[in-house]
Design a protein around this motif. Structure first.
Motif, PDB file in Angstrom:
ATOM      1  N   GLY A 111      81.239  79.721  39.480  1.00 38.08           N
ATOM      2  CA  GLY A 111      80.097  79.198  38.751  1.00 38.08           C
ATOM      3  C   GLY A 111      80.471  78.903  37.317  1.00 38.08           C
ATOM      4  O   GLY A 111      81.293  79.617  36.724  1.00 38.08           O
ATOM      5  N   ILE A 112      79.872  77.855  36.733  1.00 33.40           N
ATOM      6  CA  ILE A 112      80.259  77.467  35.373  1.00 33.40           C
ATOM      7  C   ILE A 112      79.067  76.858  34.638  1.00 33.40           C
ATOM      8  O   ILE A 112      78.213  76.193  35.229  1.00 33.40           O
ATOM      9  CB  ILE A 112      81.452  76.480  35.393  1.00 33.40           C
ATOM     10  CG1 ILE A 112      82.007  76.260  33.992  1.00 33.40           C
ATOM     11  CG2 ILE A 112      81.072  75.168  36.073  1.00 33.40           C
ATOM     12  CD1 ILE A 112      83.367  75.583  33.981  1.00 33.40           C
ATOM     13  N   ALA A 113      79.006  77.125  33.317  1.00 31.45           N
ATOM     14  CA  ALA A 113      78.008  76.518  32.434  1.00 31.45           C
ATOM     15  C   ALA A 113      78.608  76.444  31.036  1.00 31.45           C
ATOM     16  O   ALA A 113      79.541  77.174  30.704  1.00 31.45           O
ATOM     17  CB  ALA A 113      76.717  77.335  32.423  1.00 31.45           C
ATOM     18  N   VAL A 114      78.054  75.551  30.197  1.00 32.02           N
ATOM     19  CA  VAL A 114      78.536  75.349  28.836  1.00 32.02           C
ATOM     20  C   VAL A 114      77.330  75.350  27.907  1.00 32.02           C
ATOM     21  O   VAL A 114      76.308  74.723  28.199  1.00 32.02           O
ATOM     22  CB  VAL A 114      79.311  74.015  28.703  1.00 32.02           C
ATOM     23  CG1 VAL A 114      79.858  73.844  27.292  1.00 32.02           C
ATOM     24  CG2 VAL A 114      80.438  73.946  29.722  1.00 32.02           C
ATOM     25  N   VAL A 120      82.253  78.134  27.100  1.00 36.45           N
ATOM     26  CA  VAL A 120      82.251  77.963  28.547  1.00 36.45           C
ATOM     27  C   VAL A 120      82.067  79.337  29.199  1.00 36.45           C
ATOM     28  O   VAL A 120      82.770  80.292  28.845  1.00 36.45           O
ATOM     29  CB  VAL A 120      83.571  77.329  29.025  1.00 36.45           C
ATOM     30  CG1 VAL A 120      83.550  77.115  30.535  1.00 36.45           C
ATOM     31  CG2 VAL A 120      83.826  76.012  28.288  1.00 36.45           C
ATOM     32  N   TYR A 121      81.133  79.418  30.145  1.00 32.10           N
ATOM     33  CA  TYR A 121      80.864  80.657  30.861  1.00 32.10           C
ATOM     34  C   TYR A 121      81.270  80.463  32.321  1.00 32.10           C
ATOM     35  O   TYR A 121      80.805  79.519  32.970  1.00 32.10           O
ATOM     36  CB  TYR A 121      79.383  81.017  30.774  1.00 32.10           C
ATOM     37  CG  TYR A 121      78.898  81.211  29.345  1.00 32.10           C
ATOM     38  CD1 TYR A 121      78.805  82.478  28.784  1.00 32.10           C
ATOM     39  CD2 TYR A 121      78.544  80.116  28.554  1.00 32.10           C
ATOM     40  CE1 TYR A 121      78.367  82.656  27.471  1.00 32.10           C
ATOM     41  CE2 TYR A 121      78.116  80.280  27.250  1.00 32.10           C
ATOM     42  CZ  TYR A 121      78.028  81.557  26.713  1.00 32.10           C
ATOM     43  OH  TYR A 121      77.601  81.728  25.419  1.00 32.10           O
ATOM     44  N   VAL A 122      82.109  81.360  32.818  1.00 36.75           N
ATOM     45  CA  VAL A 122      82.631  81.237  34.174  1.00 36.75           C
ATOM     46  C   VAL A 122      82.321  82.510  34.958  1.00 36.75           C
ATOM     47  O   VAL A 122      82.613  83.619  34.482  1.00 36.75           O
ATOM     48  CB  VAL A 122      84.152  80.990  34.167  1.00 36.75           C
ATOM     49  CG1 VAL A 122      84.680  80.903  35.604  1.00 36.75           C
ATOM     50  CG2 VAL A 122      84.484  79.709  33.401  1.00 36.75           C
ATOM     51  N   ASN A 127      86.611  89.228  40.460  1.00 40.88           N
ATOM     52  CA  ASN A 127      86.782  90.194  39.376  1.00 40.88           C
ATOM     53  C   ASN A 127      85.455  90.788  38.925  1.00 40.88           C
ATOM     54  O   ASN A 127      85.418  91.560  37.952  1.00 40.88           O
ATOM     55  CB  ASN A 127      87.511  89.556  38.190  1.00 40.88           C
ATOM     56  CG  ASN A 127      88.998  89.371  38.449  1.00 40.88           C
ATOM     57  OD1 ASN A 127      89.623  90.194  39.106  1.00 40.88           O
ATOM     58  ND2 ASN A 127      89.561  88.280  37.931  1.00 40.88           N
ATOM     59  N   SER A 128      84.368  90.398  39.602  1.00 36.85           N
ATOM     60  CA  SER A 128      83.025  90.952  39.361  1.00 36.85           C
ATOM     61  C   SER A 128      82.628  90.875  37.888  1.00 36.85           C
ATOM     62  O   SER A 128      82.145  91.855  37.298  1.00 36.85           O
ATOM     63  CB  SER A 128      82.941  92.405  39.846  1.00 36.85           C
ATOM     64  OG  SER A 128      83.235  92.501  41.220  1.00 36.85           O
ATOM     65  N   ARG A 129      82.781  89.695  37.297  1.00 36.28           N
ATOM     66  CA  ARG A 129      82.480  89.562  35.881  1.00 36.28           C
ATOM     67  C   ARG A 129      82.141  88.118  35.530  1.00 36.28           C
ATOM     68  O   ARG A 129      82.367  87.189  36.321  1.00 36.28           O
ATOM     69  CB  ARG A 129      83.674  90.011  35.032  1.00 36.28           C
ATOM     70  CG  ARG A 129      84.915  89.139  35.198  1.00 36.28           C
ATOM     71  CD  ARG A 129      86.124  89.691  34.466  1.00 36.28           C
ATOM     72  NE  ARG A 129      87.315  88.850  34.655  1.00 36.28           N
ATOM     73  CZ  ARG A 129      88.530  89.155  34.227  1.00 36.28           C
ATOM     74  NH1 ARG A 129      88.734  90.292  33.573  1.00 36.28           N
ATOM     75  NH2 ARG A 129      89.549  88.332  34.445  1.00 36.28           N
ATOM     76  N   VAL A 130      81.614  87.963  34.320  1.00 39.63           N
ATOM     77  CA  VAL A 130      81.422  86.652  33.706  1.00 39.63           C
ATOM     78  C   VAL A 130      82.358  86.589  32.512  1.00 39.63           C
ATOM     79  O   VAL A 130      82.401  87.516  31.693  1.00 39.63           O
ATOM     80  CB  VAL A 130      79.972  86.446  33.248  1.00 39.63           C
ATOM     81  CG1 VAL A 130      79.823  85.145  32.466  1.00 39.63           C
ATOM     82  CG2 VAL A 130      79.028  86.458  34.451  1.00 39.63           C
ATOM     83  N   GLN A 131      83.113  85.505  32.406  1.00 38.89           N
ATOM     84  CA  GLN A 131      83.985  85.321  31.264  1.00 38.89           C
ATOM     85  C   GLN A 131      83.424  84.232  30.344  1.00 38.89           C
ATOM     86  O   GLN A 131      82.922  83.208  30.816  1.00 38.89           O
ATOM     87  CB  GLN A 131      85.396  84.933  31.696  1.00 38.89           C
ATOM     88  CG  GLN A 131      86.147  86.035  32.432  1.00 38.89           C
ATOM     89  CD  GLN A 131      87.648  85.825  32.344  1.00 38.89           C
ATOM     90  OE1 GLN A 131      88.224  85.779  31.255  1.00 38.89           O
ATOM     91  NE2 GLN A 131      88.292  85.717  33.499  1.00 38.89           N
ATOM     92  N   LYS A 132      83.543  84.479  29.046  1.00 40.31           N
ATOM     93  CA  LYS A 132      83.172  83.504  28.027  1.00 40.31           C
ATOM     94  C   LYS A 132      84.453  83.016  27.360  1.00 40.31           C
ATOM     95  O   LYS A 132      85.284  83.821  26.912  1.00 40.31           O
ATOM     96  CB  LYS A 132      82.239  84.135  26.996  1.00 40.31           C
ATOM     97  CG  LYS A 132      81.788  83.202  25.880  1.00 40.31           C
ATOM     98  CD  LYS A 132      80.843  83.935  24.924  1.00 40.31           C
ATOM     99  CE  LYS A 132      80.369  83.025  23.797  1.00 40.31           C
ATOM    100  NZ  LYS A 132      79.417  83.732  22.883  1.00 40.31           N
ATOM    101  N   ARG A 157      77.717  84.617  41.895  1.00 41.19           N
ATOM    102  CA  ARG A 157      78.048  83.223  42.202  1.00 41.19           C
ATOM    103  C   ARG A 157      77.507  82.261  41.140  1.00 41.19           C
ATOM    104  O   ARG A 157      78.218  81.879  40.241  1.00 41.19           O
ATOM    105  CB  ARG A 157      77.544  82.852  43.602  1.00 41.19           C
ATOM    106  CG  ARG A 157      78.216  83.666  44.713  1.00 41.19           C
ATOM    107  CD  ARG A 157      77.889  83.127  46.086  1.00 41.19           C
ATOM    108  NE  ARG A 157      78.483  81.828  46.330  1.00 41.19           N
ATOM    109  CZ  ARG A 157      79.683  81.652  46.864  1.00 41.19           C
ATOM    110  NH1 ARG A 157      80.428  82.681  47.195  1.00 41.19           N
ATOM    111  NH2 ARG A 157      80.139  80.432  47.073  1.00 41.19           N
ATOM    112  N   GLY A 158      76.274  81.838  41.229  1.00 39.56           N
ATOM    113  CA  GLY A 158      75.760  80.807  40.330  1.00 39.56           C
ATOM    114  C   GLY A 158      75.438  81.329  38.945  1.00 39.56           C
ATOM    115  O   GLY A 158      75.201  82.526  38.742  1.00 39.56           O
ATOM    116  N   ILE A 159      75.388  80.407  37.976  1.00 42.23           N
ATOM    117  CA  ILE A 159      75.078  80.754  36.594  1.00 42.23           C
ATOM    118  C   ILE A 159      74.287  79.624  35.957  1.00 42.23           C
ATOM    119  O   ILE A 159      74.464  78.450  36.299  1.00 42.23           O
ATOM    120  CB  ILE A 159      76.379  81.040  35.802  1.00 42.23           C
ATOM    121  CG1 ILE A 159      76.079  81.600  34.408  1.00 42.23           C
ATOM    122  CG2 ILE A 159      77.261  79.795  35.728  1.00 42.23           C
ATOM    123  CD1 ILE A 159      77.309  82.141  33.692  1.00 42.23           C
TER     124      ILE A 159
END
Length: 326
Positions: A111-114, A120-122, A127-132, A157-159
């Motif tokens: 999942g990805i958003a900006v 960028v957020y992935v 890895n059970s995480r959200v990366q910025k 999954r989605g963001i």
């Protein structure tokens, strides 16, 4: 008794037209019929520059101009554990990320958003995480770990982002949506396993409209739920099947000022609804030709009537134009 002329004329001109034999006016809601027209495709199978393997999400910015010669289309190249960026004409711009557990590396990005500031957020699923990350892929922060506590994830999954920079994550394995602030601090979660409104079964995507309403692809319940900003259910639509308005494992959702777009993954099509849940149109069939779909997952709506679909099984992104007729 004689009626004064003024009163007679006033009565004559205020009698409704239909009282004198005319048909009364009928008020009907304007009918808007959207359709999709294929524009182009991005990527082809492989692991080289501009190639894709099982891409599961796509994002085009609606919050600001992030093209700046670097491309404005971001793709979760899931099978290659990286993010790729494309120009609007389909040409490859650059990539970042590779397999791993360190920051800036991914294990199944899905999942990805900006945001407004081009961060960028992935969703780094395994890895059970959200990366910025910054717009070039340099790691800034990471949040989450495996579990069911606040701020933890199982199979996320989605963001989505709202206009205040808050982050919404489809915490699929926990059957809930989590809301975090822009620094990753957990604000609220809503949902839980169930079949009724306000409960979810394996929700795989989330979207937020300009009014802060939240739309959830409630995948295993084969429906879409709409909630207010506090997570209170407003309405739901859809059921199991392959007819208009029905779903088979819907995995992606996007919203713009007019419509809700749903990746009806199991039926290999995109369905379009009003923001009140009224079915409007369907597009697509299983295949490999331009415009055909094979297991479509992520979906993103542009600012000027474009729709981008992660055509996962065909290892490509497809761009469509939303055309409206009345």
């Amino acid at each position: 008794m004689r009626i004064p002329l003024v009163i007679f004329l006033l009565a004559l001109f205020t009698i409704p037209a239909f009282a004198m034999g005319a048909v009364p006016p009928v008020t009907t809601e304007e009918t808007i019929v959207p359709s999709l027209v294929f524009v182009r495709e991005y990527g082809f199978p492989g692991n080289g520059d501009g190639q894709l393997y099982q891409p599961q999400d796509v994002y085009v910015s609606v919050m600001g101009d992030i093209s700046t010669g670097l491309g404005n289309l971001f793709v979760c190249d899931t099978g290659n554990n990286r993010i790729e960026r494309f120009d609007d004409d389909g040409s490859f711009s650059y990539q970042f990320g590779r397999f791993g557990t360190d920051r800036g590396r991914f294990n199944s990005p899905v999942g990805i958003a900006v945001d407004f500031n081009y961060y960028v957020y992935v969703v780094d699923q395994e890895n059970s995480r959200v990366q910025k990350l910054d717009v070039r892929g340099n790691p800034v922060a990471a949040w989450g770990s495996y579990g069911n506590g606040s701020g933890q994830f199982i199979n996320p999954r989605g963001i989505a982002l709202d206009t205040f920079g808050n982050i919404y994550v489809a915490d699929t394995g926990n059957d809930r949506i989590q809301k975090l602030d822009s620094s990753g601090f957990p604000l609220k979660s809503f949902g839980g396993f169930g079949r009724g409104m306000g409960f979810f079964d394996g929700p795989q995507d989330v979207a937020v409209d300009r009014d802060k309403n939240i739309y959830v692809a409630d995948t295993n319940n084969n429906m879409v739920q709409k909630l207010d900003e506090m997570g209170r259910p407003l309405l739901s639509f859809g059921s199991t099947g392959d007819q208009d308005g029905q779903f088979m494992k819907p995995c992606g959702i996007a919203v713009d000022d007019r419509f809700v777009y749903v990746s009806d993954t199991g039926n290999n099509r995109i369905q379009i609804f009003s923001r009140q849940g009224k079915f409007l149109a369907t597009y697509g069939k299983k295949g490999v030709a331009p415009g055909d779909l094979n297991n479509p997952v992520g979906i993103s709506a542009g600012r000027t009537g474009e729709l981008y679909v992660a055509d996962t099984g065909n290892h490509r992104i497809q761009k469509f134009k939303v055309v409206i007729s009345r």
